[in-house]
Design a protein around this motif. Structure first.
Motif, PDB file in Angstrom:
ATOM      1  N   MET A 120      -0.201   0.652  -4.164  1.00  0.00           N
ATOM      2  CA  MET A 120      -1.202  -0.321  -4.608  1.00  0.00           C
ATOM      3  C   MET A 120      -2.516  -0.077  -3.885  1.00  0.00           C
ATOM      4  N   ARG A 121      -3.641  -0.179  -4.640  1.00  0.00           N
ATOM      5  CA  ARG A 121      -4.968  -0.014  -4.018  1.00  0.00           C
ATOM      6  C   ARG A 121      -5.450  -1.341  -3.447  1.00  0.00           C
ATOM      7  N   ASN A 122      -5.111  -2.435  -4.157  1.00  0.00           N
ATOM      8  CA  ASN A 122      -5.669  -3.742  -3.814  1.00  0.00           C
ATOM      9  C   ASN A 122      -4.547  -4.787  -3.790  1.00  0.00           C
ATOM     10  N   PRO A 123      -3.754  -4.811  -2.692  1.00  0.00           N
ATOM     11  CA  PRO A 123      -2.593  -5.719  -2.674  1.00  0.00           C
ATOM     12  C   PRO A 123      -2.947  -7.192  -2.487  1.00  0.00           C
ATOM     13  N   THR A 124      -4.230  -7.482  -2.169  1.00  0.00           N
ATOM     14  CA  THR A 124      -4.594  -8.871  -1.834  1.00  0.00           C
ATOM     15  C   THR A 124      -4.218  -9.879  -2.932  1.00  0.00           C
ATOM     16  N   PRO A 125      -4.557  -9.636  -4.212  1.00  0.00           N
ATOM     17  CA  PRO A 125      -4.214 -10.651  -5.218  1.00  0.00           C
ATOM     18  C   PRO A 125      -2.701 -10.935  -5.292  1.00  0.00           C
ATOM     19  N   ARG A 126      -1.907  -9.881  -5.140  1.00  0.00           N
ATOM     20  CA  ARG A 126      -0.452 -10.099  -5.205  1.00  0.00           C
ATOM     21  C   ARG A 126       0.022 -10.927  -4.007  1.00  0.00           C
ATOM     22  N   LYS A 169       0.845  -1.207   0.000  1.00  0.00           N
ATOM     23  CA  LYS A 169       0.000   0.000   0.000  1.00  0.00           C
ATOM     24  C   LYS A 169       0.876   1.250   0.000  1.00  0.00           C
ATOM     25  N   SER A 170       1.990   1.203   0.734  1.00  0.00           N
ATOM     26  CA  SER A 170       2.887   2.380   0.776  1.00  0.00           C
ATOM     27  C   SER A 170       3.520   2.619  -0.593  1.00  0.00           C
ATOM     28  N   GLN A 171       3.547   1.556  -1.432  1.00  0.00           N
ATOM     29  CA  GLN A 171       4.097   1.712  -2.788  1.00  0.00           C
ATOM     30  C   GLN A 171       3.018   2.154  -3.784  1.00  0.00           C
TER      31      GLN A 171
END
Ligand code: NAP
Length: 290
Positions: A242-248, A238-240
């Motif tokens: 991303m809105r939705n880090p879950t899939p990654r 998120k700090s980078q």
């Protein structure tokens, strides 16, 4: 004539280089004609098409003996993968209308996984293309060795690399983009009917520890590998931005827990011959020229 999407990127460029080296005619499908000039100079026909423009893709694919389809990576998809669903519909429409002689779709290891994760984008597109009555090869490579490009600066300057793949002694199926491009070009020159799955990995499976040791040998300095703790991933991504880090995160879990794997069975297994050492040497040389 073979139409190649993603030609300005890693894999598409390798596919085109292999076909041109074999004396085959290539149509470079680019989204920016200026970026395609280098390919025009090598004798490629040049056409402009965005991955979500069905009319432009239909025109780009029409009359071709084979099409190489590469969908640009999306590390931050919407939770319902709507971007992949749109691309799946566009590609189905364009390929169904243009009816090229055959299609090689660049998919991924683990496209058959039933758990949702970043790679589900390829699952969605494979399923849509699977409805087409065309000869289609779903080429499923392992983790790209070139993902280590992110580690070159840190290995060189600080003697440390960070790993999301863990534990550090777990071997992971990896492959060089040079091998993927070569195999894709070979598939485009093969004849088959119906749909097939080709699974591709490099000469041997690679651990994060081996990546650090290989960097150390090439750089002539100690390089250690550090685990990025699982509990920090969400806030880090998120700090980078991303809105939705879950899939990654789910994808990384899939590699680490072992449910992202080759499916085997009816799939055709292939091995590349480009080593991790060769890839890291090229990445270090490239970084030193920046
Ligand atoms: N990294 C891995 O470990 C791994 C493993 C398995 C599968 N894959 C899959 O491999 C693919 C990435 O391959 P790669 O590394 O060769 O990609 P890449 O080097 O990032 O190249 C992406 C290509 O897509 C083009 N592109 C970007 N946005 C576009 C758009 N909107 N319309 C049309 N073209 C567009 C780019 O053109 P521009 O030059 O104009 O930007 C470039 O040619 C992804 O599908 C990924 O899921 C990756």
């Amino acid at each position: 004539m073979f139409a190649i999407t993603g030609i300005t990127g890693n894999v598409g460029g390798e596919v085109a280089r292999n076909l041109l080296a074999g004396g085959q005619p290539v149509r470079a499908v680019v989204r920016d004609l200026l970026k395609g000039e280098a390919w025009a100079k090598r004798g490629c026909d040049l056409v402009c098409a965005e991955i979500n423009d069905a009319a432009a893709l239909t025109a780009a694919f029409k009359g071709s003996e084979g099409v190489f389809v590469l969908v640009p990576p999306n590390f931050d998809p919407s939770p319902d993968f709507r971007e992949a669903r749109t691309t799946a519909a566009t590609l189905s429409s364009a390929l169904g209308a243009a009816r090229p002689g055959k299609v090689v779709y660049l998919s991924t290891i683990g496209a058959q996984a039933t758990h949702s994760n970043l790679l589900s984008q390829h699952t969605i597109i494979e399923q849509a293309l699977g409805e087409l009555s065309l000869p289609i090869a779903f080429l499923r490579p392992g983790w790209f060795m070139e993902n280590s490009a992110w580690d070159v600066a840190s290995a060189t300057k600080n003697g440390v690399i960070q790993s999301f793949l863990q534990p550090l002694d777990k071997p992971v199926p990896m492959v060089a983009t040079a091998d993927i491009g070569r195999v894709a070009a070979e598939l485009l020159r093969e004849t088959w009917s119906g749909h097939r799955i080709v699974e591709l990995e490099g000469p041997h499976r690679v651990t994060p520890n081996e990546i650090a040791t290989t960097f150390a040998n090439l750089l002539g300095r100690p390089v250690r590998v550090e685990v990025v703790p699982r509990e920090t991933w969400e806030s880090l991504f998120k700090s980078q931005g991303m809105r939705n880090p879950t899939p990654r995160i789910q994808m990384l879990d899939g590699f680490n827990e072992g449910w992202i794997e080759f499916q085997g069975g009816r799939a055709d297994p292939r091995k590349g011959n480009v080593t991790l050492e060769t890839v890291l040497r090229r990445l270090i040389e490239r970084e030193s020229k920046l």
